[in-house]
Design an enzyme around this catalytic site. Structure first.
Site, mmCIF file in Angstrom:
data_model
loop_
_atom_site.group_PDB
_atom_site.id
_atom_site.type_symbol
_atom_site.label_atom_id
_atom_site.label_comp_id
_atom_site.label_asym_id
_atom_site.label_seq_id
_atom_site.Cartn_x
_atom_site.Cartn_y
_atom_site.Cartn_z
ATOM 1 N N HIS A 75 62.594 160.287 -21.592
ATOM 2 C CA HIS A 75 63.076 159.431 -20.511
ATOM 3 C C HIS A 75 64.516 159.045 -20.830
ATOM 4 C CE1 HIS A 75 59.066 158.380 -18.734
ATOM 5 N NE2 HIS A 75 58.651 158.630 -19.957
ATOM 6 N N VAL B 170 51.832 162.016 -18.681
ATOM 7 C CA VAL B 170 52.002 163.444 -18.390
ATOM 8 C C VAL B 170 52.107 164.157 -19.739
ATOM 9 C CG1 VAL B 170 53.394 165.222 -17.280
ATOM 10 C CG2 VAL B 170 53.157 162.979 -16.193
ATOM 11 N N HIS C 104 58.454 164.844 -22.750
ATOM 12 C CA HIS C 104 59.614 164.541 -21.922
ATOM 13 C C HIS C 104 60.346 163.348 -22.501
ATOM 14 C CE1 HIS C 104 55.952 162.666 -20.341
ATOM 15 N NE2 HIS C 104 56.713 161.612 -20.071
ATOM 16 N N ARG D 153 64.989 163.431 -11.552
ATOM 17 C CA ARG D 153 64.855 161.986 -11.400
ATOM 18 C C ARG D 153 63.373 161.590 -11.362
ATOM 19 N NH1 ARG D 153 69.854 160.222 -11.020
ATOM 20 N NH2 ARG D 153 71.381 161.625 -10.070
ATOM 21 N N ASP D 154 63.078 160.510 -12.086
ATOM 22 C CA ASP D 154 61.695 160.020 -12.135
ATOM 23 C C ASP D 154 61.276 159.518 -10.752
ATOM 24 O OD1 ASP D 154 59.762 158.986 -14.709
ATOM 25 O OD2 ASP D 154 59.371 158.096 -12.741
HETATM 26 P P1 5GP Z 1 55.026 159.077 -19.343
HETATM 27 O O1 5GP Z 1 54.281 157.887 -18.818
HETATM 28 O O2 5GP Z 1 54.110 160.247 -19.589
HETATM 29 O O3 5GP Z 1 55.914 158.783 -20.528
HETATM 30 O O4 5GP Z 1 56.047 159.480 -18.195
HETATM 31 C C1 5GP Z 1 55.691 160.246 -17.096
HETATM 32 C C2 5GP Z 1 56.739 159.959 -16.032
HETATM 33 O O5 5GP Z 1 56.627 160.948 -15.013
HETATM 34 C C3 5GP Z 1 56.556 158.613 -15.355
HETATM 35 O O6 5GP Z 1 57.734 157.832 -15.532
HETATM 36 C C4 5GP Z 1 56.283 158.968 -13.900
HETATM 37 O O7 5GP Z 1 56.871 158.066 -12.990
HETATM 38 C C5 5GP Z 1 56.878 160.350 -13.782
HETATM 39 N N1 5GP Z 1 56.248 161.183 -12.775
HETATM 40 C C6 5GP Z 1 54.904 161.320 -12.560
HETATM 41 N N2 5GP Z 1 54.686 162.192 -11.570
HETATM 42 C C7 5GP Z 1 55.911 162.612 -11.137
HETATM 43 C C8 5GP Z 1 56.324 163.528 -10.113
HETATM 44 O O8 5GP Z 1 55.528 164.146 -9.400
HETATM 45 N N3 5GP Z 1 57.663 163.706 -9.960
HETATM 46 C C9 5GP Z 1 58.588 163.035 -10.728
HETATM 47 N N4 5GP Z 1 59.879 163.296 -10.494
HETATM 48 N N5 5GP Z 1 58.219 162.187 -11.710
HETATM 49 C C10 5GP Z 1 56.903 161.973 -11.908
#
Ligand code: 5GP
Ligand code: ZN
Length: 116
Positions: free
Chosen positions: A104, A98, A102, A31-32
């Site tokens: 979503h 990140v 991944h 879970r995010d």
């Molecule tokens: P991006 O912005 O790279 O597409 O998505 C990265 C996602 O990772 C974001 O939705 C963010 O909320 C989530 N995220 C960042 N750090 C953590 C963490 O430590 N644990 C979890 N479960 N999600 C994280």
């Protein structure tokens, strides 16, 4: 295979806790931490791949497994019939924060198109 500076590799290694909802040989999902919908799950390959641009032709099975996971999670979370959104951001303009690819998976509400 893993990257010592990568947050999601640390989650894979168990160094950072996560609410894991799905595991397979090639992918896990959790879970995010900052959910954007009632269901917001992040699906990642066990293999560290930084961005979509870094996907190798040999990674096709690994990348495909992210969608197999999405299908399964959407079903178990109860969103398969109503519908849900999957999205993968690549680099700065798309808001990737990140750098371990991944998918979503967002469900439990309506989503507009085009996305912002
Ligand atoms: P991006 O912005 O790279 O597409 O998505 C990265 C996602 O990772 C974001 O939705 C963010 O909320 C989530 N995220 C960042 N750090 C953590 C963490 O430590 N644990 C979890 N479960 N999600 C994280
Ligand atoms: Zn990684």
């Amino acid at each position: 295979m893993s990257n010592e500076n990568c947050l999601f590799c640390k989650i894979l290694a168990g160094d950072i806790p996560a609410d894991v909802v799905y595991e397979s040989d090639s992918a896990i999902a959790f879970r995010d931490i900052n959910p954007q919908a009632p269901t917001h799950v992040v699906i990642i390959p066990r293999k560290h791949i930084a961005t979509i641009n870094d996907i190798d032709p040999d990674d096709q099975q690994v990348v495909g497994s992210l969608f197999t996971a999405a299908r399964e999670i959407a079903r178990t979370e109860g969103h398969a019939e109503a519908g849900y959104r999957v999205a993968m951001n690549c680099n700065e303009s798309a808001g990737q924060t990140v750098f371990h690819i991944h998918l979503h998976l967002l469900g439990g509400r309506s989503f507009s198109w085009p996305p912002g």
